[in-house]
Design a protein around this motif. Structure first.
Motif, PDB file in Angstrom:
ATOM      1  N   ILE A   1      56.695  23.562  60.793  1.00 42.23           N
ATOM      2  CA  ILE A   1      56.095  24.412  59.994  1.00 42.23           C
ATOM      3  C   ILE A   1      54.567  24.722  60.371  1.00 42.23           C
ATOM      4  O   ILE A   1      54.100  25.811  60.273  1.00 42.23           O
ATOM      5  N   PHE A   2      54.149  23.522  60.575  1.00 41.57           N
ATOM      6  CA  PHE A   2      52.753  23.475  60.989  1.00 41.57           C
ATOM      7  C   PHE A   2      52.454  24.254  62.085  1.00 41.57           C
ATOM      8  O   PHE A   2      51.447  25.132  62.228  1.00 41.57           O
ATOM      9  N   GLY A   3      53.078  24.213  63.317  1.00 43.82           N
ATOM     10  CA  GLY A   3      53.012  24.721  64.219  1.00 43.82           C
ATOM     11  C   GLY A   3      53.062  26.312  64.191  1.00 43.82           C
ATOM     12  O   GLY A   3      52.586  27.061  64.793  1.00 43.82           O
ATOM     13  N   PHE A   4      54.324  26.581  63.300  1.00 46.67           N
ATOM     14  CA  PHE A   4      54.545  28.086  63.049  1.00 46.67           C
ATOM     15  C   PHE A   4      53.112  28.764  62.444  1.00 46.67           C
ATOM     16  O   PHE A   4      52.804  29.850  62.882  1.00 46.67           O
ATOM     17  N   PHE A   5      52.491  27.889  61.490  1.00 48.03           N
ATOM     18  CA  PHE A   5      51.116  28.486  61.218  1.00 48.03           C
ATOM     19  C   PHE A   5      50.386  28.488  62.259  1.00 48.03           C
ATOM     20  O   PHE A   5      49.247  29.418  62.149  1.00 48.03           O
ATOM     21  N   VAL A   6      50.087  27.637  62.975  1.00 47.99           N
ATOM     22  CA  VAL A   6      49.146  27.504  64.096  1.00 47.99           C
ATOM     23  C   VAL A   6      49.404  28.954  64.972  1.00 47.99           C
ATOM     24  O   VAL A   6      48.576  29.555  65.389  1.00 47.99           O
ATOM     25  N   ALA A   7      50.521  29.248  65.375  1.00 47.03           N
ATOM     26  CA  ALA A   7      50.926  30.492  66.037  1.00 47.03           C
ATOM     27  C   ALA A   7      50.713  31.758  65.315  1.00 47.03           C
ATOM     28  O   ALA A   7      50.804  32.821  66.109  1.00 47.03           O
ATOM     29  N   HIS A   8      50.948  31.825  64.048  1.00 47.62           N
ATOM     30  CA  HIS A   8      51.150  33.130  63.465  1.00 47.62           C
ATOM     31  C   HIS A   8      50.022  33.471  62.649  1.00 47.62           C
ATOM     32  O   HIS A   8      49.800  34.536  62.011  1.00 47.62           O
ATOM     33  N   SER A   9      48.924  32.463  62.075  1.00 48.97           N
ATOM     34  CA  SER A   9      47.878  32.814  61.329  1.00 48.97           C
ATOM     35  C   SER A   9      46.939  33.716  61.723  1.00 48.97           C
ATOM     36  O   SER A   9      46.903  33.758  62.956  1.00 48.97           O
ATOM     37  N   PRO A  10      46.349  34.550  61.090  1.00 48.00           N
ATOM     38  CA  PRO A  10      45.328  35.592  61.637  1.00 48.00           C
ATOM     39  C   PRO A  10      44.147  34.837  61.853  1.00 48.00           C
ATOM     40  O   PRO A  10      44.325  33.478  61.733  1.00 48.00           O
ATOM     41  N   GLU A  11      43.135  35.272  62.116  1.00 50.13           N
ATOM     42  CA  GLU A  11      41.915  34.779  62.900  1.00 50.13           C
ATOM     43  C   GLU A  11      41.053  34.194  61.694  1.00 50.13           C
ATOM     44  O   GLU A  11      41.435  34.564  60.512  1.00 50.13           O
ATOM     45  N   ARG A  12      40.225  33.167  62.027  1.00 48.98           N
ATOM     46  CA  ARG A  12      39.354  32.538  61.164  1.00 48.98           C
ATOM     47  C   ARG A  12      39.929  31.788  60.021  1.00 48.98           C
ATOM     48  O   ARG A  12      41.022  31.451  60.128  1.00 48.98           O
ATOM     49  N   THR A  13      39.744  32.186  58.689  1.00 48.61           N
ATOM     50  CA  THR A  13      40.082  31.520  57.464  1.00 48.61           C
ATOM     51  C   THR A  13      41.068  32.234  56.829  1.00 48.61           C
ATOM     52  O   THR A  13      41.181  32.251  55.591  1.00 48.61           O
ATOM     53  N   GLU A  14      41.496  33.525  57.325  1.00 52.35           N
ATOM     54  CA  GLU A  14      42.489  34.258  56.836  1.00 52.35           C
ATOM     55  C   GLU A  14      43.895  33.551  56.479  1.00 52.35           C
ATOM     56  O   GLU A  14      44.347  32.907  57.322  1.00 52.35           O
ATOM     57  N   PRO A  15      44.586  33.549  55.333  1.00 50.66           N
ATOM     58  CA  PRO A  15      45.896  33.000  55.113  1.00 50.66           C
ATOM     59  C   PRO A  15      46.947  33.760  55.872  1.00 50.66           C
ATOM     60  O   PRO A  15      46.918  35.057  56.122  1.00 50.66           O
TER      61      PRO A  15
ATOM     62  N   PHE B   1      57.978  32.126  51.911  1.00 48.52           N
ATOM     63  CA  PHE B   1      58.821  30.990  52.572  1.00 48.52           C
ATOM     64  C   PHE B   1      60.117  31.608  53.113  1.00 48.52           C
ATOM     65  O   PHE B   1      60.536  30.929  54.020  1.00 48.52           O
ATOM     66  N   LYS B   2      60.696  32.502  52.535  1.00 47.81           N
ATOM     67  CA  LYS B   2      61.855  33.185  53.039  1.00 47.81           C
ATOM     68  C   LYS B   2      61.713  33.761  54.345  1.00 47.81           C
ATOM     69  O   LYS B   2      62.290  33.641  55.230  1.00 47.81           O
ATOM     70  N   GLU B   3      60.459  34.539  54.587  1.00 48.18           N
ATOM     71  CA  GLU B   3      60.300  35.211  55.750  1.00 48.18           C
ATOM     72  C   GLU B   3      60.145  34.171  56.974  1.00 48.18           C
ATOM     73  O   GLU B   3      60.601  34.138  58.074  1.00 48.18           O
ATOM     74  N   ILE B   4      59.178  33.221  56.628  1.00 44.20           N
ATOM     75  CA  ILE B   4      59.260  31.979  57.649  1.00 44.20           C
ATOM     76  C   ILE B   4      60.575  31.273  57.835  1.00 44.20           C
ATOM     77  O   ILE B   4      60.831  30.887  58.882  1.00 44.20           O
ATOM     78  N   ALA B   5      61.236  31.058  56.920  1.00 43.81           N
ATOM     79  CA  ALA B   5      62.800  30.411  56.972  1.00 43.81           C
ATOM     80  C   ALA B   5      63.590  31.246  57.865  1.00 43.81           C
ATOM     81  O   ALA B   5      64.136  30.833  58.810  1.00 43.81           O
ATOM     82  N   GLN B   6      63.414  32.627  57.680  1.00 42.74           N
ATOM     83  CA  GLN B   6      64.426  33.408  58.619  1.00 42.74           C
ATOM     84  C   GLN B   6      64.001  33.563  59.917  1.00 42.74           C
ATOM     85  O   GLN B   6      64.968  33.481  60.712  1.00 42.74           O
ATOM     86  N   THR B   7      62.756  33.182  59.983  1.00 38.60           N
ATOM     87  CA  THR B   7      62.153  33.272  61.499  1.00 38.60           C
ATOM     88  C   THR B   7      62.579  31.892  62.273  1.00 38.60           C
ATOM     89  O   THR B   7      63.000  31.941  63.483  1.00 38.60           O
ATOM     90  N   LEU B   8      62.466  30.866  61.506  1.00 38.36           N
ATOM     91  CA  LEU B   8      62.635  29.459  62.196  1.00 38.36           C
ATOM     92  C   LEU B   8      64.169  29.242  61.934  1.00 38.36           C
ATOM     93  O   LEU B   8      64.500  28.128  62.583  1.00 38.36           O
ATOM     94  N   GLY B   9      65.126  29.862  61.334  1.00 36.51           N
ATOM     95  CA  GLY B   9      66.349  29.447  61.104  1.00 36.51           C
ATOM     96  C   GLY B   9      66.699  28.481  60.229  1.00 36.51           C
ATOM     97  O   GLY B   9      67.629  27.410  60.435  1.00 36.51           O
ATOM     98  N   ILE B  10      66.011  28.163  59.170  1.00 34.04           N
ATOM     99  CA  ILE B  10      65.983  27.151  58.100  1.00 34.04           C
ATOM    100  C   ILE B  10      66.138  27.672  56.964  1.00 34.04           C
ATOM    101  O   ILE B  10      65.846  28.776  56.564  1.00 34.04           O
ATOM    102  N   ARG B  11      66.017  26.687  55.874  1.00 27.96           N
ATOM    103  CA  ARG B  11      66.123  27.218  54.415  1.00 27.96           C
ATOM    104  C   ARG B  11      64.786  27.311  53.917  1.00 27.96           C
ATOM    105  O   ARG B  11      64.104  26.698  54.084  1.00 27.96           O
ATOM    106  N   PRO B  12      64.607  28.387  52.831  1.00 22.23           N
ATOM    107  CA  PRO B  12      63.305  28.460  52.297  1.00 22.23           C
ATOM    108  C   PRO B  12      62.853  27.576  51.587  1.00 22.23           C
ATOM    109  O   PRO B  12      61.703  27.083  51.483  1.00 22.23           O
ATOM    110  N   ASP B  13      63.787  26.522  50.865  1.00 20.80           N
ATOM    111  CA  ASP B  13      63.386  25.507  50.161  1.00 20.80           C
ATOM    112  C   ASP B  13      63.009  24.271  51.090  1.00 20.80           C
ATOM    113  O   ASP B  13      62.015  23.478  50.556  1.00 20.80           O
ATOM    114  N   THR B  14      63.505  24.225  52.367  1.00 24.45           N
ATOM    115  CA  THR B  14      63.007  23.515  53.224  1.00 24.45           C
ATOM    116  C   THR B  14      61.330  23.706  53.651  1.00 24.45           C
ATOM    117  O   THR B  14      60.650  22.733  53.819  1.00 24.45           O
ATOM    118  N   VAL B  15      61.295  25.022  53.595  1.00 30.26           N
ATOM    119  CA  VAL B  15      59.767  25.612  54.092  1.00 30.26           C
ATOM    120  C   VAL B  15      58.835  25.078  52.853  1.00 30.26           C
ATOM    121  O   VAL B  15      57.885  24.681  53.184  1.00 30.26           O
TER     122      VAL B  15
END
Length: 181
Positions: A81-95, A100-114
């Motif tokens: 998940i941290f690697g996902f944030f590093v790879a997908h976060s916008p520039e600077r301090t933007e969130p 969690f559901k979108e992240i889970a679908q991309t990684l192939g895991i459950r939203p509660d795991t995210v």
């Protein structure tokens, strides 16, 4: 004996922005004159690696070594998940504005795991809560852990950022809903 060459040293880093200076070995047409003719400096350039060009992130290697250690208290899902944030976060301090559901679908895991992993990463200070829209919370990477921007922007960003911790702090268990009997 031959004459000593008059080689001028050209800085490799723009200390104001932290950007690497593009080196040019032949010709001096592209030099910017900063500080007069005696201090030629090439314009800053970001690397554009092929076949995957784009922005690059400054990551705190010592901290990442601790996070990726088997005794860090962070689990494999947390690191993913941290690697996902590093790879997908916008520039600077933007969130990262993904659910969690979108992240889970991309990684192939459950939203509660995210959600659990984001909770541990937030408790440890690797992710910081950036904004809340309704019940949805969006997180950004702590600029002390990783940053996508210039060095001067990172210096400003870390002023209000807490220090991440390893080993991971224990997150309190989430209360389960009681079933009607």
């Amino acid at each position: 004996m031959g004459q000593k060459g008059t080689t001028r040293r050209i800085p490799a880093v723009n200390r104001g922005t932290g950007e690497i200076v593009q080196l040019e070995l032949l010709g001096r047409e592209t030099f910017q004159q900063e500080g007069g003719e005696r201090n030629p400096v090439l314009p800053g350039a970001r690397y554009d690696w092929q076949p995957h060009p784009g922005r690059h992130v400054n990551v705190a290697k010592a901290l990442m070594r601790k996070v990726w250690h088997k005794d860090s208290g962070y689990r494999q899902n947390d690191r993913d998940i941290f690697g996902f944030f590093v790879a997908h976060s916008p520039e600077r301090t933007e969130p990262l504005r993904m659910t969690f559901k979108e992240i889970a679908q991309t990684l192939g895991i459950r939203p509660d795991t995210v959600a659990r992993s984001v909770g541990r990463l937030h408790a440890g200070g690797l992710l910081l809560e950036a904004e809340k829209v309704g019940r949805m919370r969006f997180y950004r990477i702590n600029p002390r852990a990783a940053f996508d921007g210039s060095a001067s922007e990172q210096l400003r960003a870390v002023q209000d950022a807490r220090f991440p911790v390893v080993p991971a702090p224990r997150t309190p268990p989430t209360p389960r809903k009681k079933e009607a009997s």
